[in-house]
Design an enzyme around this catalytic site. Structure first.
Site, PDB file in Angstrom:
ATOM      1  N   CYS A 115       2.256   7.750 -10.606  1.00 39.51           N
ATOM      2  CA  CYS A 115       3.034   6.845  -9.749  1.00 39.51           C
ATOM      3  C   CYS A 115       4.433   6.566 -10.300  1.00 39.51           C
ATOM      4  O   CYS A 115       5.308   6.110  -9.563  1.00 39.51           O
ATOM      5  CB  CYS A 115       2.279   5.537  -9.549  1.00 39.51           C
ATOM      6  SG  CYS A 115       0.586   5.810  -9.034  1.00 39.51           S
ATOM      7  N   HIS A 255       6.432  -0.138  -7.715  1.00 39.16           N
ATOM      8  CA  HIS A 255       5.397   0.784  -7.243  1.00 39.16           C
ATOM      9  C   HIS A 255       4.402  -0.014  -6.394  1.00 39.16           C
ATOM     10  O   HIS A 255       4.069  -1.152  -6.706  1.00 39.16           O
ATOM     11  CB  HIS A 255       4.685   1.463  -8.407  1.00 39.16           C
ATOM     12  CG  HIS A 255       3.493   2.229  -7.941  1.00 39.16           C
ATOM     13  ND1 HIS A 255       3.585   3.143  -6.920  1.00 39.16           N
ATOM     14  CD2 HIS A 255       2.190   2.192  -8.305  1.00 39.16           C
ATOM     15  CE1 HIS A 255       2.389   3.638  -6.684  1.00 39.16           C
ATOM     16  NE2 HIS A 255       1.525   3.078  -7.503  1.00 39.16           N
ATOM     17  N   ASN A 285      -1.153   3.055  -1.248  1.00 40.73           N
ATOM     18  CA  ASN A 285      -0.563   3.567  -2.486  1.00 40.73           C
ATOM     19  C   ASN A 285      -0.338   5.080  -2.331  1.00 40.73           C
ATOM     20  O   ASN A 285      -1.296   5.833  -2.230  1.00 40.73           O
ATOM     21  CB  ASN A 285      -1.538   3.257  -3.626  1.00 40.73           C
ATOM     22  CG  ASN A 285      -1.052   3.755  -4.978  1.00 40.73           C
ATOM     23  OD1 ASN A 285      -0.058   4.468  -5.062  1.00 40.73           O
ATOM     24  ND2 ASN A 285      -1.771   3.387  -6.025  1.00 40.73           N
TER      25      ASN A 285
HETATM   26  O1  UT7 Z   1      -1.195   3.486  -8.755  1.00 42.66           O
HETATM   27  C1  UT7 Z   1      -2.143   3.129  -9.719  1.00 42.66           C
HETATM   28  C2  UT7 Z   1      -3.426   3.007  -9.007  1.00 42.66           C
HETATM   29  N1  UT7 Z   1      -4.323   2.000  -9.348  1.00 42.66           N
HETATM   30  C3  UT7 Z   1      -4.160   0.665  -9.304  1.00 42.66           C
HETATM   31  O2  UT7 Z   1      -3.112   0.111  -9.202  1.00 42.66           O
HETATM   32  C4  UT7 Z   1      -5.414  -0.131  -9.375  1.00 42.66           C
HETATM   33  C5  UT7 Z   1      -5.260  -1.492  -9.920  1.00 42.66           C
HETATM   34  N2  UT7 Z   1      -6.464  -2.254  -9.646  1.00 42.66           N
HETATM   35  C6  UT7 Z   1      -6.651  -2.889  -8.478  1.00 42.66           C
HETATM   36  O3  UT7 Z   1      -5.803  -2.863  -7.619  1.00 42.66           O
HETATM   37  C7  UT7 Z   1      -7.941  -3.681  -8.303  1.00 42.66           C
HETATM   38  O4  UT7 Z   1      -8.636  -3.692  -9.521  1.00 42.66           O
HETATM   39  C8  UT7 Z   1      -8.843  -3.117  -7.186  1.00 42.66           C
HETATM   40  C9  UT7 Z   1      -8.199  -3.365  -5.835  1.00 42.66           C
HETATM   41  C10 UT7 Z   1      -9.084  -1.624  -7.385  1.00 42.66           C
HETATM   42  C11 UT7 Z   1     -10.168  -3.840  -7.180  1.00 42.66           C
HETATM   43  O5  UT7 Z   1      -9.997  -5.234  -7.081  1.00 42.66           O
HETATM   44  P1  UT7 Z   1     -10.760  -6.194  -8.076  1.00 42.66           P
HETATM   45  O6  UT7 Z   1     -10.425  -7.554  -7.657  1.00 42.66           O
HETATM   46  O7  UT7 Z   1     -10.416  -5.778  -9.468  1.00 42.66           O
HETATM   47  O8  UT7 Z   1     -12.269  -5.877  -7.722  1.00 42.66           O
HETATM   48  P2  UT7 Z   1     -13.427  -5.273  -8.648  1.00 42.66           P
HETATM   49  O9  UT7 Z   1     -13.173  -3.854  -8.970  1.00 42.66           O
HETATM   50  O10 UT7 Z   1     -13.692  -6.219  -9.755  1.00 42.66           O
HETATM   51  O11 UT7 Z   1     -14.631  -5.345  -7.635  1.00 42.66           O
HETATM   52  C12 UT7 Z   1     -15.120  -6.601  -7.133  1.00 42.66           C
HETATM   53  C13 UT7 Z   1     -16.270  -6.318  -6.203  1.00 42.66           C
HETATM   54  C14 UT7 Z   1     -17.310  -5.373  -6.806  1.00 42.66           C
HETATM   55  O12 UT7 Z   1     -18.601  -5.821  -6.389  1.00 42.66           O
HETATM   56  P3  UT7 Z   1     -19.540  -6.639  -7.391  1.00 42.66           P
HETATM   57  O13 UT7 Z   1     -19.767  -5.719  -8.553  1.00 42.66           O
HETATM   58  O14 UT7 Z   1     -18.739  -7.866  -7.754  1.00 42.66           O
HETATM   59  O15 UT7 Z   1     -20.736  -6.903  -6.548  1.00 42.66           O
HETATM   60  C15 UT7 Z   1     -17.026  -4.051  -6.143  1.00 42.66           C
HETATM   61  O16 UT7 Z   1     -18.168  -3.231  -6.032  1.00 42.66           O
HETATM   62  O17 UT7 Z   1     -15.808  -5.680  -5.028  1.00 42.66           O
HETATM   63  C16 UT7 Z   1     -16.576  -4.501  -4.775  1.00 42.66           C
HETATM   64  N3  UT7 Z   1     -15.744  -3.526  -4.095  1.00 42.66           N
HETATM   65  C17 UT7 Z   1     -15.583  -3.527  -2.761  1.00 42.66           C
HETATM   66  N4  UT7 Z   1     -16.100  -4.298  -1.775  1.00 42.66           N
HETATM   67  C18 UT7 Z   1     -15.732  -4.032  -0.524  1.00 42.66           C
HETATM   68  C19 UT7 Z   1     -14.978  -2.541  -4.615  1.00 42.66           C
HETATM   69  N5  UT7 Z   1     -14.348  -1.879  -3.646  1.00 42.66           N
HETATM   70  C20 UT7 Z   1     -14.706  -2.465  -2.485  1.00 42.66           C
HETATM   71  C21 UT7 Z   1     -14.360  -2.234  -1.142  1.00 42.66           C
HETATM   72  N6  UT7 Z   1     -14.885  -3.038  -0.210  1.00 42.66           N
HETATM   73  N7  UT7 Z   1     -13.506  -1.270  -0.772  1.00 42.66           N
END
Ligand code: UT7
Length: 331
Positions: A115, A255, A285
């Protein structure tokens, strides 16, 4: 020779027609519009046709930039492409773009900085120009993220989109100087965002395909924490280097990974909300293309913008920041 300035002459962008909404994703994986909107800010993303490759997207953006530059295509002396979704592992996507644009015999190279790729590429182009090795360089960031996205993995597939942006960088024309920069990488984090298989480390086999190892894998929260930290630090460093105060930045181009990351960085930098450029809601993204598409919108829509602060992070982890400054219009 020492006084050469590298400037952006013109830009262009291309977004595929097809739009994938959060509602559409609800029928593909176990997710909801509400989850995606609150966790990422994304509402829609553009998805390329299966017949379109990254070079096709790049060519459509490049054609607009070239047209607007007023330069003859023979005046372009090199092509630099930032991408992590190359048409093939080799030859470079820049070579495919050369062929499609009919820009024969000029050097072509790809940059793999995820990115942060567009910032890396603009800096490389500006230094080649300042060294007087080249006069006009075509810089492109193009990504077909949909090709490396696992459409069965809800933790990643809701985030990405396709698109391309391009710029003509020159010592001859243009009024947007490519100014101070800071780039870096923290390779302790190569394992938190990558595609595990398909390279020389783990060549593709039936088993790697079955295990879906040829798609993006990401440890979201680790990436999130480091993104905020490195974007903020990069922006601080480049501001210090440039001598500009944060109040003098009239546009922050971060970004576009997640609206929460952008807000956290802007808050730490003390940049007003109205000065932050966003396309993450509509485009998701697009990796390196987020910044190239963003820069094209800013320069087309905000004609009076003076100082742009670009800042990014990506797989590697790579990170960096770059200042673009309006200078007096020349000839
Ligand atoms: O360009 C570089 C690319 N990457 C990034 O910039 C990523 C940076 N990270 C993020 O943006 C965030 O960490 C995410 C958006 C990827 C995730 O958000 P989060 O608040 O960190 O959520 P998490 O990964 O801690 O997941 C929370 C919950 C989980 O369920 P449990 O374990 O709490 O029951 C996930 O399984 O949300 C669940 N989950 C979803 N639920 C509904 C993960 N993806 C989804 C989804 N829909 N698409």
């Amino acid at each position: 020779m020492g006084n050469l300035i590298a400037k952006i002459v013109s830009t262009g962008a291309y977004l595929p027609e097809k739009i994938l909404s959060n509602k559409d994703l609800e029928s593909m994986v176990d997710t909801s519009d509400e989850w995606i909107t609150t966790r990422t800010g994304i509402k829609t993303r553009h998805i390329a046709e299966s017949t379109q490759s990254t070079s096709d997207l790049g060519v459509l953006a490049a054609k607009k930039a070239l047209e607007r530059s007023g330069l003859k295509k023979e005046e372009i002396q090199a092509i630099i492409v930032a991408t992590i979704t190359p048409d093939m592992l080799f030859p470079s996507t820049a070579c495919f773009i050369q062929k499609k644009l009919g820009l024969m015999h000029i050097p072509c190279m790809d940059i793999s900085a995820a990115c942060t790729g567009y910032i890396y590429a603009l800096i490389l182009a500006s230094q080649l120009i300042k060294s007087s090795a080249f006069k006009n360089i075509l810089v492109i960031a193009a990504e077909k993220m949909s090709a490396i996205t696992d459409w069965q993995d809800r933790s990643t597939c809701v985030r990405f989109g396709d698109g391309a942006g391009a710029a003509v960088v020159s010592s001859q024309r243009g009024d947007m100087e490519i100014g101070e920069f800071f780039i870096g990488a923290d390779a302790r984090f190569t394992d938190i965002l990558n595609i595990p298989a398909g390279g020389s480390f783990c060549p593709a086999t039936e088993d790697t395909v079955k295990k879906r190892l040829h798609y993006i894998k990401m440890t979201g929260q680790e990436v999130f924490k480091n993104a905020v930290r490195y974007m903020y630090e990069s922006a601080e460093k480049v501001l210090k280097k440039s001598g500009l105060r944060v109040e003098e930045i009239d546009c922050l181009l971060p970004h576009q990974a997640n609206i929460r990351i952008i807000s956290a960085v802007a808050k730490r930098l003390n940049i007003k909300e109205e000065n932050i450029y966003l396309n993450v809601q509509k485009c998701g993204n697009m990796s390196a293309a987020s910044s190239s598409v963003g820069l094209d919108s800013i320069l087309s829509e905000k004609k009076d913008v003076k100082n742009i602060l670009m800042v990014a992070f990506g797989a590697g982890l790579t990170y960096g920041a770059l200042i673009l400054k309006r200078i007096n219009r020349e000839k």
